[in-house]
Scaffold this motif. Structure first.
Motif, mmCIF file in Angstrom:
data_model
loop_
_atom_site.group_PDB
_atom_site.id
_atom_site.type_symbol
_atom_site.label_atom_id
_atom_site.label_comp_id
_atom_site.label_asym_id
_atom_site.label_seq_id
_atom_site.Cartn_x
_atom_site.Cartn_y
_atom_site.Cartn_z
ATOM 1 N N VAL A 183 0.851 -1.195 0.000
ATOM 2 C CA VAL A 183 0.000 0.000 0.000
ATOM 3 C C VAL A 183 0.882 1.240 0.000
ATOM 4 C CG1 VAL A 183 -1.754 1.299 1.261
ATOM 5 C CG2 VAL A 183 -1.871 -1.209 1.170
ATOM 6 N N TYR B 69 3.079 1.724 -9.925
ATOM 7 C CA TYR B 69 2.343 0.536 -9.498
ATOM 8 C C TYR B 69 3.093 -0.768 -9.753
ATOM 9 C CZ TYR B 69 -1.526 3.476 -8.249
ATOM 10 O OH TYR B 69 -2.299 4.428 -7.643
ATOM 11 N N ASP C 268 0.428 -2.069 -4.833
ATOM 12 C CA ASP C 268 -0.833 -2.588 -5.369
ATOM 13 C C ASP C 268 -1.925 -1.525 -5.398
ATOM 14 O OD1 ASP C 268 0.029 -5.417 -5.609
ATOM 15 O OD2 ASP C 268 0.233 -5.253 -3.436
ATOM 16 N N VAL C 269 -1.982 -0.704 -4.362
ATOM 17 C CA VAL C 269 -2.883 0.447 -4.319
ATOM 18 C C VAL C 269 -2.139 1.590 -3.629
ATOM 19 C CG1 VAL C 269 -5.044 -0.886 -4.272
ATOM 20 C CG2 VAL C 269 -3.911 -0.259 -2.104
ATOM 21 N N GLN D 239 -6.493 6.288 -14.430
ATOM 22 C CA GLN D 239 -6.469 5.162 -13.500
ATOM 23 C C GLN D 239 -7.614 5.252 -12.492
ATOM 24 O OE1 GLN D 239 -2.330 6.032 -12.549
ATOM 25 N NE2 GLN D 239 -1.788 3.934 -13.129
ATOM 26 N N SER E 136 -6.273 4.730 -4.781
ATOM 27 C CA SER E 136 -6.026 4.684 -6.221
ATOM 28 C C SER E 136 -5.357 3.369 -6.594
ATOM 29 C CB SER E 136 -5.132 5.857 -6.651
ATOM 30 O OG SER E 136 -5.644 7.090 -6.194
ATOM 31 N N GLY E 137 -5.465 2.994 -7.881
ATOM 32 C CA GLY E 137 -4.879 1.735 -8.315
ATOM 33 C C GLY E 137 -4.395 1.788 -9.744
ATOM 34 N N ARG E 138 -3.814 0.694 -10.184
ATOM 35 C CA ARG E 138 -3.294 0.633 -11.557
ATOM 36 C C ARG E 138 -4.446 0.585 -12.554
ATOM 37 N NH1 ARG E 138 -1.818 -4.189 -9.203
ATOM 38 N NH2 ARG E 138 0.314 -3.447 -8.941
ATOM 39 N N ASP F 280 -7.445 -2.035 -13.074
ATOM 40 C CA ASP F 280 -7.546 -2.899 -11.891
ATOM 41 C C ASP F 280 -8.533 -2.292 -10.893
ATOM 42 O OD1 ASP F 280 -7.162 -4.996 -10.195
ATOM 43 O OD2 ASP F 280 -5.178 -4.384 -9.503
ATOM 44 N N ASP F 281 -9.689 -1.918 -11.396
ATOM 45 C CA ASP F 281 -10.742 -1.345 -10.555
ATOM 46 C C ASP F 281 -11.184 -2.317 -9.470
ATOM 47 O OD1 ASP F 281 -11.843 1.014 -12.653
ATOM 48 O OD2 ASP F 281 -11.071 -0.788 -13.601
ATOM 49 N N THR G 229 -9.453 -4.478 -7.662
ATOM 50 C CA THR G 229 -8.620 -4.415 -6.461
ATOM 51 C C THR G 229 -8.918 -3.158 -5.652
ATOM 52 O OG1 THR G 229 -6.834 -5.749 -7.412
ATOM 53 C CG2 THR G 229 -6.244 -4.248 -5.622
ATOM 54 N N VAL G 230 -9.058 -2.017 -6.327
ATOM 55 C CA VAL G 230 -9.389 -0.773 -5.619
ATOM 56 C C VAL G 230 -10.694 -0.937 -4.857
ATOM 57 C CG1 VAL G 230 -10.020 1.656 -5.910
ATOM 58 C CG2 VAL G 230 -8.106 0.695 -7.213
#
Length: 471
Positions: free
Chosen positions: A263, A369, A373-374, A414, A435-437, A440-441, A443-444
């Motif tokens: 994180v 990223y 991961d986030v 992103q 936020s995330g890559r 990859d919604d 995981t967020v």
């Protein structure tokens, strides 16, 4: 008995299935609450009671007869006045819409919500064209914060934020070209997510936001947002940027354990101002994530992206207004008009350079990223401030200075969400941005569900909010 306006969509669906409550009684409760909140908070352009009750009655018959039901069967949802909705004038908060015909079809996101059984009951307010991160316009006036009507709910999806916080429906559709979902989510103590650009199809596009703008869910629980996004996402032929949906059920997988998750953490990206009250709440939220097993990763400093966003935004504002004749231009919010004329003066070379810097930010964020991961940051630099103002005080030149945390996600495309994290000592909500890559919604969303469980004190039930309003 539990206040029907406190119940989230996921729970409502279970109650509908058991017969404990009905879509009609829930819709009536929401309509009553909306009517009561309108003179206090001004969250709505229109409340469409009769069609909403008819849709709710159809959903009620389906539930009672044991017929096949849809993912949002009988759940009330509001639509921001930037999304085309059949039978409504698309106003975009502007007096330019006065006298225009009603839309004859829905935008893709609205059509998908309707097809999923959602009860569309109201249109929520926005500033003109969604041009700033607060909600007031010459067309609809000032929208106020449900936690304190003296302050703004943020914007430009501020009507949705005020409506959700006060119990006017569990779901709202917002749009975000520069934090317009995440800022009101933070200021209103709710959840809001700007998914990856292209995740939710857009048509017609806003007059000036181009590929900065995203549609997204605004809700009181993360599970509700996951459900809503699972309905709206996926390719649509009218949006050439849209892409295929995630794997079936991906958004409904539930919380993701933080143990071992990398994180990223930054309080300011090395370039953004932050109110001390916001820092306090943010640090407490990060401590909770670490206690839950997250591996914290420092985020390196960024070059300030606000000047780049400013150029892109002001050029877009000019594009929105430059073809208007003088008599029509006079109808536009004078402050929006002033920003557009700044855009007219931007040299071509500066605009091209800003576009190239935007590409560089995309590449830099993508590399980031590889090590996390986030990422967690504040959602907004400041606490909610006086309603009807665009800045907290004279030390801020304009909203583009205090809204900066949101802009990176709009420029990179992103996914980014704001989750309620707590309250300031003065009792105002504060959000944390997750936020995330790119793409990859899931995981967020799943990390937000986990954090929601660790930050329960960051939320107030609508009944509590309304009780405080009435005190």
């Amino acid at each position: 008995m539990t206040d029907l306006c406190d119940i989230d969509a996921t729970t409502l669906l279970a109650l509908y299935a058991s017969g404990a409550v009905s879509p009609v009684e829930v819709t009536r409760a929401v309509l009553d609450r909306a009517a009561a909140m309108q003179p206090v908070l001004n969250p709505f352009v229109r409340i469409d009671a009769e069609p909403a009750l008819a849709a709710a009655a159809a959903s009620e018959r389906a539930w009672r007869a044991g017929l096949p039901t849809r993912p949002l069967e009988g759940v009330p949802v509001s639509i921001k006045d930037t999304a085309m909705t059949r039978g409504w004038v698309l106003g975009r908060g502007s007096r330019l819409s006065i006298g225009q015909p009603a839309a004859t079809e829905d935008a893709p996101s609205v059509a998908r919500l309707r097809a999923a059984g959602a009860v569309i009951y109201a249109c929520t307010t926005t500033c003109e064209g969604g041009w700033k991160a607060v909600t007031d316009s010459p067309l609809t006036g000032i929208t106020r914060n449900a936690h304190d009507p003296a302050v703004t709910p943020g914007g430009s999806s501020g009507g949705a934020g005020a409506a959700l916080a006060s119990g006017c429906g569990p779901l709202a559709l917002g749009s975000d070209g520069g934090g317009s979902v995440r800022v009101p989510a933070s200021f209103s103590g709710i959840f809001g997510m700007k998914a990856t650009f292209g995740r939710v199809p857009q048509w017609p596009i806003g007059p000036h936001y181009s590929d900065l703008s995203h549609y997204g869910p605004m809700t009181r629980s993360v599970a509700d947002a996951a459900l809503m996004l699972s309905v709206m996402e996926g390719y649509h032929p009218r949006d050439p940027y849209s892409f295929p949906p995630a794997a079936p059920g991906a958004f409904l997988a539930g919380p993701l354990a933080l143990t071992g998750l990398r994180v990223g953490v930054t309080e300011d990206f090395g370039c953004l101002p932050v109110d001390p009250a916001v820092r306090t709440v943010f640090r407490a939220a990060v401590a909770r994530a670490e206690l839950a097993g997250a591996t914290l990763v420092p985020v390196p400093d960024f070059a300030d992206w606000r000047p780049t966003y400013r150029i892109l935004w002001q050029a877009g504002a000019w594009q929105a207004l430059r073809h208007l004749p003088a008599e029509r231009l006079d109808l536009v919010d004078p402050a929006f008009r002033a920003e557009a004329f700044k855009g007219a003066a931007i040299p071509t070379g500066d605009l091209i350079e800003a576009q190239m810097r935007r590409i560089a930010y995309r590449q830099e964020a993508a590399r980031l990223y590889e090590t996390m991961d986030v990422m967690l940051s504040p959602s907004v630099s400041v606490l909610p401030f006086t309603a009807g103002r665009t800045v907290p005080d004279a030390s801020w030149p304009d909203w583009l200075e205090w809204g900066g945390f949101a802009f990176l996600g709009n420029m990179t495309g992103q996914p980014a969400a704001s989750i309620p994290a707590g309250f300031s000592a003065s009792g105002l909500p504060v959000g944390v941005q997750v936020s995330g890559r790119g793409q990859d919604d899931v995981t967020v969303m799943r990390v937000c569900q986990t954090l929601e469980g660790h930050l329960a004190e960051g939320r107030r039930a609508p009944s509590q909010v309304v009780e405080r309003l009435n005190a």
